[in-house]
Motif scaffolding. Structure first.
Motif, PDB file in Angstrom:
ATOM      1  N   UNK A  50       0.828  -1.203   0.000  1.00  0.00           N
ATOM      2  CA  UNK A  50       0.000   0.000   0.000  1.00  0.00           C
ATOM      3  C   UNK A  50       0.865   1.255   0.000  1.00  0.00           C
ATOM      4  N   UNK A  51       1.949   1.245   0.772  1.00  0.00           N
ATOM      5  CA  UNK A  51       2.843   2.398   0.829  1.00  0.00           C
ATOM      6  C   UNK A  51       3.526   2.620  -0.516  1.00  0.00           C
ATOM      7  N   UNK A  52       3.920   1.540  -1.173  1.00  0.00           N
ATOM      8  CA  UNK A  52       4.559   1.669  -2.488  1.00  0.00           C
ATOM      9  C   UNK A  52       3.575   2.250  -3.505  1.00  0.00           C
ATOM     10  N   UNK A  53       2.318   1.789  -3.453  1.00  0.00           N
ATOM     11  CA  UNK A  53       1.304   2.327  -4.368  1.00  0.00           C
ATOM     12  C   UNK A  53       1.039   3.798  -4.077  1.00  0.00           C
ATOM     13  N   UNK A  54       0.966   4.163  -2.795  1.00  0.00           N
ATOM     14  CA  UNK A  54       0.721   5.561  -2.423  1.00  0.00           C
ATOM     15  C   UNK A  54       1.888   6.444  -2.865  1.00  0.00           C
ATOM     16  N   UNK A  55       3.110   5.951  -2.706  1.00  0.00           N
ATOM     17  CA  UNK A  55       4.283   6.715  -3.129  1.00  0.00           C
ATOM     18  C   UNK A  55       4.272   6.922  -4.640  1.00  0.00           C
ATOM     19  N   UNK A  56       3.946   5.874  -5.390  1.00  0.00           N
ATOM     20  CA  UNK A  56       3.887   5.990  -6.847  1.00  0.00           C
ATOM     21  C   UNK A  56       2.795   6.968  -7.268  1.00  0.00           C
ATOM     22  N   UNK A  57       1.665   6.921  -6.590  1.00  0.00           N
ATOM     23  CA  UNK A  57       0.564   7.828  -6.907  1.00  0.00           C
ATOM     24  C   UNK A  57       0.945   9.272  -6.586  1.00  0.00           C
ATOM     25  N   UNK A  58       1.626   9.482  -5.468  1.00  0.00           N
ATOM     26  CA  UNK A  58       2.056  10.834  -5.097  1.00  0.00           C
ATOM     27  C   UNK A  58       3.057  11.378  -6.114  1.00  0.00           C
ATOM     28  N   UNK A  59       3.973  10.542  -6.577  1.00  0.00           N
ATOM     29  CA  UNK A  59       4.936  10.971  -7.584  1.00  0.00           C
ATOM     30  C   UNK A  59       4.229  11.313  -8.892  1.00  0.00           C
ATOM     31  N   UNK A  60       3.248  10.502  -9.278  1.00  0.00           N
ATOM     32  CA  UNK A  60       2.493  10.764 -10.498  1.00  0.00           C
ATOM     33  C   UNK A  60       1.728  12.081 -10.371  1.00  0.00           C
ATOM     34  N   UNK A  61       1.122  12.329  -9.220  1.00  0.00           N
ATOM     35  CA  UNK A  61       0.403  13.583  -9.010  1.00  0.00           C
ATOM     36  C   UNK A  61       1.352  14.776  -9.016  1.00  0.00           C
TER      37      UNK A  61
END
Length: 121
Positions: free
Chosen positions: A58-69
């Motif tokens: 979940x943390x890896x997905x959140x980090x990837x999403x934050x970078x994309x945003x």
């Protein structure tokens, strides 16, 4: 020529039974040890491997999403930070300073007054 010795047959059967009993005792000891360790870990309030892996994912997905945003925001802003816009400095120079509510002297500490010297007659 082969001969069948009942003593050796009995001894081999006894050893097979002893090995099976030892293996069963080992399995039982392992099961008891695992149960005791699970109980001890539950008392320590530690997280299990499955829970850890799920949170890690979940943390890896959140980090990837934050970078994309962040990339998306940067693209929408034209690749520049808000403070670094070209017109920001010029607008700051031409803008009027805010009206002061207090007189200038009231904001500073007044200088200490010298005591009046007595007049000589």
């Amino acid at each position: 020529m082969q001969t069948r010795n009942p003593l050796l047959n009995d001894f081999a059967e006894l050893m097979s039974d002893a090995f099976a009993a030892a293996q069963a005792a080992g399995d039982e000891a392992k099961t008891a040890f695992k149960a005791q360790m699970r109980r001890a870990l539950a008392e320590m309030d530690l997280v299990e491997r499955e829970e850890f892996e799920a949170v890690k994912e979940m943390a890896a997905r959140a980090r990837a999403e934050a970078e994309a945003l962040a990339r998306r925001v940067e693209a929408l802003e034209g690749g520049q930070k808000p403070a670094g816009k070209p017109g920001a400095k010029a607008a700051a120079k031409t803008a009027k300073p805010a009206a002061r509510t207090r007189p200038r002297a009231a904001t500073r500490n007044p200088p200490a007054r010298k005591a009046a010297k007595p007049k000589k007659d």
